[in-house]
Scaffold this motif. Structure first.
Motif, PDB file in Angstrom:
ATOM      1  N   THR A   1      -8.495   6.807   6.563  1.00 28.47           N
ATOM      2  CA  THR A   1      -7.578   7.979   5.030  1.00 28.47           C
ATOM      3  C   THR A   1      -8.137   8.847   4.995  1.00 28.47           C
ATOM      4  OG1 THR A   1      -7.121   5.738   4.359  1.00 28.47           O
ATOM      5  CG2 THR A   1      -6.971   8.229   2.686  1.00 28.47           C
TER       6      THR A   1
ATOM      7  N   GLU B   1      -1.497   6.377   1.897  1.00 25.04           N
ATOM      8  CA  GLU B   1      -1.309   5.054   1.097  1.00 25.04           C
ATOM      9  C   GLU B   1      -0.990   4.741  -0.086  1.00 25.04           C
ATOM     10  OE1 GLU B   1      -5.113   3.093   1.631  1.00 25.04           O
ATOM     11  OE2 GLU B   1      -6.298   4.499   1.336  1.00 25.04           O
TER      12      GLU B   1
ATOM     13  N   ASP C   1       0.262   6.589   6.982  1.00 24.15           N
ATOM     14  CA  ASP C   1      -1.698   5.994   6.213  1.00 24.15           C
ATOM     15  C   ASP C   1      -0.958   4.307   5.711  1.00 24.15           C
ATOM     16  OD1 ASP C   1      -3.794   5.037   5.986  1.00 24.15           O
ATOM     17  OD2 ASP C   1      -4.078   7.057   4.799  1.00 24.15           O
ATOM     18  N   GLU C   2      -1.258   3.862   6.537  1.00 18.72           N
ATOM     19  CA  GLU C   2      -1.124   2.248   6.652  1.00 18.72           C
ATOM     20  C   GLU C   2       0.459   1.480   5.676  1.00 18.72           C
ATOM     21  OE1 GLU C   2      -4.046  -0.255   5.838  1.00 18.72           O
ATOM     22  OE2 GLU C   2      -4.980   0.735   5.658  1.00 18.72           O
TER      23      GLU C   2
HETATM   24 MG   LIG Z   1      -7.582   3.909   3.961  1.00 14.18          MG
END
Ligand SMILES: [Mg+2]
Ligand SMILES: Nc1ncnc2c1ncn2[C@@H]1O[C@H](COP(=O)(O)OP(=O)(O)OP(=O)(O)O)[C@@H](O)[C@H]1O
Lengths: 318, 239
Positions: free
Chosen positions: B41, B83, B159-160
């Motif tokens: 991240t 995220e 992100d994710e």
């Molecule tokens: Mg992360």
């Protein structure tokens, strides 16, 4: 979730426009129906507070800035207008009108001065900076006696005029305030439901995401503050010429809190919230007049109950 | 397209990235995999300008973007989907999409993008007037991706995107990533779901405690014994 329940912002544009149009018609008709001078006076005061609270709502409700010194900007506009009509252009109807661009300019400039250092920082700096600004303005009013007469205030501010027409008389001032309030609301409406409004609310909701979506967060907040400040100054300019006498005690922290309460009670971030909040706080205490001493008690209790029942304000959050 | 060189970042004296280098070429999907706290991240945040790197250089489309403010990086066409499905909860779905739309260039481009993202995520089309915060988790993730696509990105940082979603939705998100890539938008993908990520990517980098410890074509990494053990459930903790 109460927070996410229906809001006025969701109503169809046609319905919104119809509501706005009927409000305008009602506003025009009022002085023809209502002959009571005191009621007209209350409506004049209400009009000024609508400009103030709707203006403050841009910073507080849309951009999410906790502004604690709004009376400072209101006072700057009032003093600016009063000084121009009594000393710079005395004895002419132009004095009143010259105060308008001056108030807008000084409001925006002061907004920029307060915002430049405080809006780049996250956290409570902005709240503290505005609180400090409100106090600085008040102490300038008290101490720059050559310009402001200090605690004695500025007296005999001429009433607004257009050529030979005295706009301070009877329902004329009502129409003057109504015109400025409508103009302000029209501008706010367009800002709020346009791209600017979206950016402000995005910044309020999640600053980091707003940034990575390409929003210049600092600039967005700065515009919100400067527009709020200009509207406060315009309200001050109107107020000074309406009451004809101003002094520093008109522009204290209490006044900032009162306007903030209007925004929060009505529903911050909504278009109608500040208008309804102003009506509540200007008119409701008047309705309680007959119960004299109990008035403040009932008033306070009513506010507490309202906030308990509808924490997002009458209109809801927007 | 994107070149990162010697990127270092720290949080108040604690170093999170120890000088990592990698790149994403035009038309590629590249994934960044690694355990919790590896610095994935942080890497994306440095690229999008949310975190200021301590050292290193980030070049995007031939331009040095190191240290630029996030909104300028976004305006250069680099869109970061952070995220945790961060949609604007008090903005309607339409308003959420329009916040991305203003970077599309002009009104007709924004309109075209709107049609495109609604055909990619038809469910959003049925919910245009609903507040972002009232969408389900999966719909919020779709909205977050759609909002970034509205800006005609030249590169997408994800992100994710599959975090916390039911398996069928995870599939759905990865299908979407495929489609976006097919459209020619390069993607830098951060995922805990290493298996799916490697399946979807051309190349991948493996991060451990702020360093890149392995890199290569996704297929080769997926076959690597150490990767299988650490990240693909072959005796590891996650799959
Ligand atoms: Mg992360
Ligand atoms: N805001 C912060 N302040 C202090 N330390 C941070 C901050 N953000 C991240 N870190 C630290 O930096 C390191 C890398 O964190 P990062 O979030 O980049 O990891 P990650 O690979 O994305 O992990 P995850 O898979 O759990 O999302 C971690 O040790 C984390 O504790």
């Amino acid at each position: 979730m109460r927070l996410l329940r229906g809001r006025v912002g969701d109503a169809s544009p046609a319905r919104k426009r119809a509501a706005l149009a009927s409000l305008c018609v009602a506003a025009v008709l009022v002085p023809l129906v209502v002959r009571d001078g005191y009621v007209i006076h209350l409506l004049n005061v209400l009009g000024i507070y609508v400009i103030l609270s709707s203006g403050l709502n841009i910073s507080v409700g849309l951009a999410g800035l906790l502004h604690l010194g709004y009376a400072g900007f209101y006072g700057l506009g009032a003093y600016c207008g009063a000084i121009i009509s009594t000393r710079v252009v005395p004895g002419s109807w132009l004095g009143f009108w010259a105060g308008l661009p001056a108030a807008v300019a000084i409001g925006m400039l002061a907004g920029a001065l307060v915002g430049a250092p405080s809006l780049r920082l996250r956290g409570h700096y902005f709240a503290i900076a505005t609180l400090g600004f409100g106090e600085i303005v008040r102490s300038l009013m008290l101490n720059l006696t050559g310009l402001t007469q200090g605690p004695f205030g500025i007296k005999a501010i001429p009433s607004p005029k257009l050529l030979a027409l005295d706009l301070g008389q009877g329902p004329r001032f009502y129409y003057l305030v109504a015109a400025f309030a409508s103009l302000a609301l029209y501008g706010i409406w367009n800002l709020q439901y346009g791209r600017f409004g979206r950016f402000w609310r995005a910044v309020r909701e999640d600053e980091t995401v707003a940034q990575v979506m390409g929003v210049d967060v600092f600039a967005a907040k700065m515009w919100a503050l400067m527009i709020s400040s200009a509207l406060a100054a315009v309200a001050g300019w109107l107020y000074a010429h309406y009451v004809s006498y101003i002094n520093p005690s008109n522009f204290t922290l209490d006044e900032s809190i009162l306007v903030l309460c209007m925004v929060i009670l009505g529903g911050r971030g909504t278009f109608w919230g500040p208008i309804i909040g102003s009506a509540l706080l200007v008119l409701f205490p008047e309705l309680l007049r007959p119960i004299a001493e109990l008035r403040l008690l009932v008033y306070g209790a009513a506010l507490v109950v309202l906030m308990a029942v509808r924490p997002e304000g009458v209109v809801g959050a927007g | 397209m994107l070149e990162v060189e010697g990127l270092k970042a720290s949080y108040g004296g604690i170093t999170a990235l120890h000088g990592i280098s990698f790149r994403v070429e035009a038309g590629e999907v590249v994934s960044l995999i690694g355990a919790n706290g590896a610095g994935k991240t942080t890497t994306l945040k440095c690229i999008s300008g949310v975190v200021r790197p301590v050292a290193g250089a980030i070049r995007f489309a031939g331009r040095d973007i190191t240290g630029l403010p996030p909104h300028e990086i976004a305006r250069a066409g680099l869109m970061h989907v952070p995220e945790g499905r961060r949609v604007f909860s008090l903005l309607t779905v339409r308003e959420n999409l329009l916040t991305g739309g203003f970077l599309a260039g002009d009104a007709s481009a924004a309109k075209r993008n709107m049609e495109k993202v609604l055909s990619l995520f038809p469910v959003l089309g049925e919910r245009m007037a609903q507040l972002g915060g009232t969408l389900s988790g999966g719909e919020q993730q779709m909205l977050a991706i759609a909002r970034a696509l509205m800006a005609s990105p030249k590169l997408l940082l994800l992100d994710e995107p599959s975090m916390g979603l039911a398996p069928v939705l995870v599939e759905r998100i990865f299908d979407t990533i495929h489609e976006i890539a097919k459209d020619g938008i390069p993607i830098l993908l951060v995922e805990q779901n290493a298996g799916m990520a490697l399946e979807t990517s051309n190349r991948a980098y493996v991060m451990e405690r702020g360093r890149i410890v392995m890199e290569g074509p996704a297929g080769l990494l997926a076959a690597d014994r150490r990767i299988r053990e650490a990240y693909l459930g072959g005796g590891g903790t996650r799959g």
